[in-house]
Design an enzyme around this catalytic site. Structure first.
Site, mmCIF file in Angstrom:
data_model
loop_
_atom_site.group_PDB
_atom_site.id
_atom_site.type_symbol
_atom_site.label_atom_id
_atom_site.label_comp_id
_atom_site.label_asym_id
_atom_site.label_seq_id
_atom_site.Cartn_x
_atom_site.Cartn_y
_atom_site.Cartn_z
ATOM 1 N N VAL A 1 18.225 44.411 -20.003
ATOM 2 C CA VAL A 1 17.282 43.568 -19.831
ATOM 3 C C VAL A 1 16.319 43.347 -21.016
ATOM 4 O O VAL A 1 16.210 43.896 -21.962
ATOM 5 C CB VAL A 1 16.397 44.397 -18.756
ATOM 6 N N GLY B 1 17.877 39.105 -24.498
ATOM 7 C CA GLY B 1 18.556 37.956 -25.026
ATOM 8 C C GLY B 1 19.661 37.670 -24.755
ATOM 9 O O GLY B 1 20.492 36.633 -25.073
ATOM 10 N N LEU B 2 20.293 38.318 -23.707
ATOM 11 C CA LEU B 2 21.615 38.282 -23.047
ATOM 12 C C LEU B 2 21.578 37.488 -21.799
ATOM 13 O O LEU B 2 22.508 37.588 -20.924
ATOM 14 C CB LEU B 2 22.278 39.631 -22.878
ATOM 15 N N GLY B 3 20.619 36.927 -21.238
ATOM 16 C CA GLY B 3 20.430 36.183 -20.221
ATOM 17 C C GLY B 3 20.568 37.252 -18.713
ATOM 18 O O GLY B 3 20.935 36.409 -17.948
ATOM 19 N N SER B 4 19.998 38.280 -18.911
ATOM 20 C CA SER B 4 19.981 39.221 -17.759
ATOM 21 C C SER B 4 19.417 38.740 -16.676
ATOM 22 O O SER B 4 19.798 38.588 -15.362
ATOM 23 C CB SER B 4 19.486 40.560 -17.974
ATOM 24 N N ALA C 1 18.550 35.351 -15.702
ATOM 25 C CA ALA C 1 19.212 34.298 -15.428
ATOM 26 C C ALA C 1 20.554 34.697 -14.567
ATOM 27 O O ALA C 1 21.038 34.305 -13.408
ATOM 28 C CB ALA C 1 19.634 33.396 -16.306
ATOM 29 N N ALA C 2 21.335 35.635 -15.117
ATOM 30 C CA ALA C 2 22.455 36.181 -14.559
ATOM 31 C C ALA C 2 22.349 36.692 -13.274
ATOM 32 O O ALA C 2 22.907 36.498 -12.151
ATOM 33 C CB ALA C 2 23.392 37.064 -15.494
ATOM 34 N N ASP D 1 19.422 28.889 -20.349
ATOM 35 C CA ASP D 1 19.861 30.076 -19.861
ATOM 36 C C ASP D 1 20.648 29.975 -18.466
ATOM 37 O O ASP D 1 21.778 30.350 -18.277
ATOM 38 C CB ASP D 1 18.836 31.329 -19.746
HETATM 39 O O1 PMV Z 1 16.547 34.338 -23.085
HETATM 40 P P1 PMV Z 1 16.713 34.225 -24.433
HETATM 41 O O2 PMV Z 1 16.001 35.604 -24.810
HETATM 42 O O3 PMV Z 1 17.878 34.170 -24.854
HETATM 43 O O4 PMV Z 1 15.985 33.266 -24.990
HETATM 44 C C1 PMV Z 1 16.120 31.881 -24.536
HETATM 45 C C2 PMV Z 1 15.797 30.969 -25.805
HETATM 46 C C3 PMV Z 1 14.798 30.387 -26.023
HETATM 47 O O5 PMV Z 1 14.876 29.042 -26.608
HETATM 48 C C4 PMV Z 1 13.881 31.160 -26.816
HETATM 49 C C5 PMV Z 1 13.842 29.950 -24.610
HETATM 50 C C6 PMV Z 1 14.497 28.890 -23.849
HETATM 51 O O6 PMV Z 1 13.786 28.903 -22.840
HETATM 52 O O7 PMV Z 1 15.175 28.137 -24.236
#
Ligand code: PMV
Length: 317
Positions: A102, A105-108, A110-111, A152
């Site tokens: 969580v 930055g791995l899109g948890s 959204a997934a 994401d």
């Molecule tokens: O969800 P993350 O942490 O990989 O970040 C998304 C990327 C950002 O550009 C920082 C935010 C966005 O909504 O695009």
């Protein structure tokens, strides 16, 4: 009725994060080694309308009607019911599990949302298409991210490499020459919304300087697309490293991320950068078959909590 389940992969942003919020292009790729899964089972003994939601990883076990309307999972359920036009929810149990760390930055987020919407719409007998699923997940992303770009939910829904620009039709990336990334996790959870909000504050204070950095990052994303689509993977490395420098200028990197980027480069990576919101979370390193093991081992020795290797290829549609 048998259990119905759906899953969605994690993702990393290859190039273009943060600038993508300001209309520049970015590239994101699925990470299939980690996944979120939603499982639905009918619970005919309970009255209609009852949906028991369990997500052991976050200690959640509740009827969805008892959650605040803006709870991301409750919001995803409401949106799915609206989109499918189902007003009478048959009683059911919905279980969410995920191997995606969580706030890394791995899109948890959204997934989990995509898996939930897909499983629930299937369960209701009204499967939603990818465009709709992604659009609904975008609404939920607003709770997670404040002002998300939409990248994401797009990459996680389609589970394919995407070239993404806000308010433009999503484009799948051609990947004639598959390539490999090592994803190093700092172990530091860092909510994307905070980093995005800080960049916005700084942008408001000095628009010219920030717009120039966003332009430079956008140009990197365009060049990266060109290189990937023509199979020039080695030349992609320096672009990633250059992108990291610009992210440092946006003040979204961290000493841990900078350290892991340095370690990856000295272990033979073709290029390396932080990935996602920053301040923690993950960094990525573009590796060759020869350098992959050494990069992964050195990252872990240097403090990375995990180092996942993943292959980026074009899946046939
Ligand atoms: O969800 P993350 O942490 O990989 O970040 C998304 C990327 C950002 O550009 C920082 C935010 C966005 O909504 O695009």
């Amino acid at each position: 009725m048998p259990a119905i389940f759906a899953s969605a992969p994690g993702k990393v942003i290859l190039v273009g994060e943060h600038a993508v919020v300001y209309g520049r292009p970015a590239i994101a790729v699925p990470v299939t080694q980690v996944r979120a899964k939603a499982t639905l089972t009918a619970a005919p003994r309970r009255p209609p309308g009852s949906l028991r939601l369990t997500a052991p990883a976050i200690g959640l076990d509740a009827d969805w009607r008892d959650l605040p309307a803006e709870h991301p999972l409750a919001k995803a359920i409401t949106l799915t019911l609206q989109a499918t036009g189902v007003s009478h929810l048959p009683a059911c149990d919905l279980r969410i599990t995920s191997t995606i760390p969580v706030a890394s930055g791995l899109g948890s987020g959204a997934a989990v949302t995509v898996a939930l919407i897909r499983a629930l719409s299937n369960f209701l007998g009204r499967p939603l298409g990818d465009e709709t699923i992604s659009a609904l997940a975008f609404e939920v992303e607003k709770i997670h991210h404040g002002t998300p770009s939409g990248i994401d939910n797009t990459v996680v829904t389609h589970a394919k490499p995407v070239y993404f620009q806000r308010d433009q039709p999503m484009e799948l990336l051609r990947v004639p020459q598959p390539f490999r990334l090592v994803i190093g996790y700092t172990g530091i959870a860092s909510p994307t919304a905070l980093a995005v909000a800080d960049v916005r504050k700084a942008w408001l204070a000095d628009r010219n300087a920030y717009e120039a950095i966003f332009d430079a990052i956008g140009e990197i994303a365009r060049q990266a697309r060109q290189l990937i689509e023509t199979g020039q993977i080695a030349a992609l490395g320096p672009l990633l490293t250059q992108n990291h420098e610009y992210l440092r200028q946006l003040d979204v990197s961290s000493p841990e991320l900078d350290h892991l980027v340095k370690i990856a480069l000295s272990a033979g990576a073709l290029g390396a950068k932080m990935s996602g919101g920053g301040r923690g979370g993950n960094m990525i390193a573009l590796v060759t078959p020869e350098s992959e093991t050494s990069v992964a081992e050195n990252l872990q020795r240097a403090g990375a909590v995990s180092a996942i290797s993943t292959s980026i290829a074009q899946k046939s549609p």
